[in-house]
Design an enzyme around this catalytic site. Structure first.
Site, short mmCIF file in Angstrom:
data_model
loop_
_atom_site.label_atom_id
_atom_site.label_comp_id
_atom_site.label_asym_id
_atom_site.label_seq_id
_atom_site.Cartn_x
_atom_site.Cartn_y
_atom_site.Cartn_z
N GLU A 1 1.81 -0.62 11.06
CA GLU A 1 2.72 0.27 11.79
C GLU A 1 2.94 1.57 11.02
O GLU A 1 2.91 2.66 11.59
CB GLU A 1 4.04 -0.45 12.04
CG GLU A 1 5.13 0.42 12.66
CD GLU A 1 6.50 0.12 12.11
OE1 GLU A 1 7.20 1.07 11.69
OE2 GLU A 1 6.88 -1.07 12.08
N HIS A 2 3.17 1.46 9.72
CA HIS A 2 3.35 2.65 8.88
C HIS A 2 2.08 3.50 8.84
O HIS A 2 2.14 4.73 8.95
CB HIS A 2 3.70 2.22 7.45
CG HIS A 2 5.14 1.88 7.24
ND1 HIS A 2 5.93 2.53 6.33
CD2 HIS A 2 5.94 0.96 7.84
CE1 HIS A 2 7.15 2.02 6.36
NE2 HIS A 2 7.17 1.06 7.27
N GLU B 1 10.99 0.02 0.62
CA GLU B 1 11.73 -0.49 1.78
C GLU B 1 12.17 -1.93 1.56
O GLU B 1 13.30 -2.32 1.91
CB GLU B 1 10.86 -0.38 3.04
CG GLU B 1 11.58 -0.77 4.32
CD GLU B 1 10.69 -0.61 5.55
OE1 GLU B 1 11.12 -1.07 6.62
OE2 GLU B 1 9.59 -0.03 5.44
N HIS C 1 3.55 -4.85 9.85
CA HIS C 1 4.47 -3.78 9.48
C HIS C 1 3.75 -2.71 8.66
O HIS C 1 3.99 -1.50 8.83
CB HIS C 1 5.63 -4.39 8.69
CG HIS C 1 6.62 -3.39 8.20
ND1 HIS C 1 6.77 -3.09 6.86
CD2 HIS C 1 7.50 -2.60 8.85
CE1 HIS C 1 7.71 -2.17 6.72
NE2 HIS C 1 8.17 -1.86 7.90
#
Length: 435
Positions: A71-72, A148, A68
């Site tokens: 991905e960012h 997040e 993740h």
């Protein structure tokens, strides 16, 4: 340019007059990169997705959250484009670009007008193959991800489903850990670790490029070769990595987990072990799930909300992985109504396990699945996701008529058998609410 490629037509659909309404074609480059397209007659948009065969279940405890995080970071800039350049490239033509990380894969996707598809292909190819991961970018995005995680921790539905997965698979299992990572794991990740992860997993043979809309397959293949061929990224030769075929089944651990949060409601997920992803019973389970808690006419909605007024939101679900599966019921209610709500859920599950569903529920469930399937595939984005997952995850693309035929073939006895097997297993319960 690629040394060789193989191309075949997967399926062609024609209308009553013989005109082609949909054509699916597949090309495999020498590097192992797969390109699957669906030409949609009458569409004015196109959607591209790059599916990467890596997700949170591929992480060791020290790498928790790395998929993740990466991905960012791939949106932070390349040798050719800054982060701002990436942002404005598709904004300027009214397009959309985004990404998501799942347990078993990561997807980067963009939706544009058909005439702007070459731009979307180029931007995604640049991001995937040539991202510059700097120390400053890692530190800046670390704070974003920590925010997040905090946001998810304030969402009752996220908290209870993460707790449910942790109880079902265990806190040390990749399937039991939250995809985004934890404060501790994200704080510990450094640039060098993420860079190694990037180079190891983001390889042509581990990827599928899926495109749907108004397009020409041969043209798309050439665009992908140019966009992904930067810096020799496509120069090697390899066989595509097939769908995950994990040997031993991951067993679900029954039990109860509770967490205290200052929410007004109690949020509950009650479930048990279900079929894995490619189990043939998934069609019968889909009909069962729809009849049990898939809409406003379902048993759980009618009994818990309409007749008793115990909760506003209640639904059933199933989730599937290569070697594991879960089925369950999610509901949110006031603390004073928790015991009665759970009692009703358990009663309905036991009734379905003992007697199955009615003929009327069977037909209604089939109709809901058929309608949802067809209506959900009216836009290029839905078609793209279907293509990408079929190639990367299932290694099989059933045409729409084929899926509908499998749904229509489900019998009352098949539903009763899967209900009797699944809903008599020991339960997993997650409860999140005020003290």
């Amino acid at each position: 340019m690629q040394k060789s490629r193989t191309t075949r037509t997967v399926s062609t659909v024609r209308d009553s007059g013989g005109a082609v309404t949909s054509r699916v074609r597949r090309t495999v480059l020498a590097s192992g990169l797969r390109i699957v397209t669906e030409q949609m007659a009458g569409a004015r948009s196109a959607t591209i997705g790059v599916f990467v065969d890596v997700g949170s279940r591929d992480e060791t405890p020290k790498l928790h959250g790395c998929s993740h995080f990466l991905e960012h970071l791939l949106f932070k800039g390349t040798h050719e484009r800054s982060a701002f350049d990436l942002s404005i490239a598709l904004d300027a033509v009214g397009g959309e670009i985004n990404a998501f990380t799942a347990k078993e894969y990561t997807c980067f996707h963009a939706r544009v007008l058909d005439e702007d598809l070459p731009l979307a292909v180029d931007v995604l190819g640049d991001m995937i193959t040539s991202s510059v991961i700097t120390d400053d970018d890692v530190e800046a995005e670390r704070e974003v991800i920590l925010d997040e995680i905090a946001m998810h921790d304030d969402d009752p539905d996220d908290v209870v489903h993460n707790l449910f997965a942790e109880q079902a698979f265990g806190a040390t299992s990749p399937l039991g850990r939250p995809i985004a990572g934890t404060v501790e794991s994200i704080t510990a990740l450094d640039r060098a670790t993420i860079q190694r992860f990037y180079r190891r997993h983001y390889r042509p043979e581990r990827m599928v490029v899926a495109v749907a809309g108004n397009l020409d397959h041969t043209t798309v293949v050439r665009q992908v070769e140019r966009a992904f061929g930067r810096s020799g990224w496509l120069d090697g030769e390899a066989e595509p990595v097939g769908p995950r075929r994990l040997g031993r089944r991951v067993r679900v651990k029954p039990g109860t987990s509770e967490a205290t949060r200052p929410f007004e409601q109690v949020n509950v997920v009650l479930g048990m072990e279900g079929p894995a992803r490619d189990d043939d019973r998934r069609f019968a389970l889909g009909v069962l799930n729809t009849a049990l808690g898939g809409g406003t006419s379902s048993r759980l909605f009618q009994e818990i909300r309409e007749r008793r007024g115990l909760a506003y939101s209640v639904y059933s679900f199933s989730s599937h992985h290569a070697d594991a599966g879960l089925v369950g019921v999610s509901v949110g209610c006031l603390p004073a109504k928790l015991d009665e709500t759970l009692a009703v859920v358990r009663l309905e599950l036991s009734r379905v396990a003992a007697h199955g569903i009615t003929a009327e529920e069977l037909e209604r469930g089939k109709g809901q699945l058929r309608g949802g399937l067809v209506l959900g595939l009216e836009d290029s984005a839905s078609r793209m996701v279907r293509l990408g997952k079929a190639e990367l995850v299932h290694d099989e693309l059933l045409d729409i008529d084929g899926v509908i035929a499998r749904i229509d073939a489900v019998t009352l006895e098949e539903v009763r058998e899967v209900a009797a097997e699944v809903f008599t297993r020991k339960e997993v319960l997650a409860v999140v609410g005020p003290s």
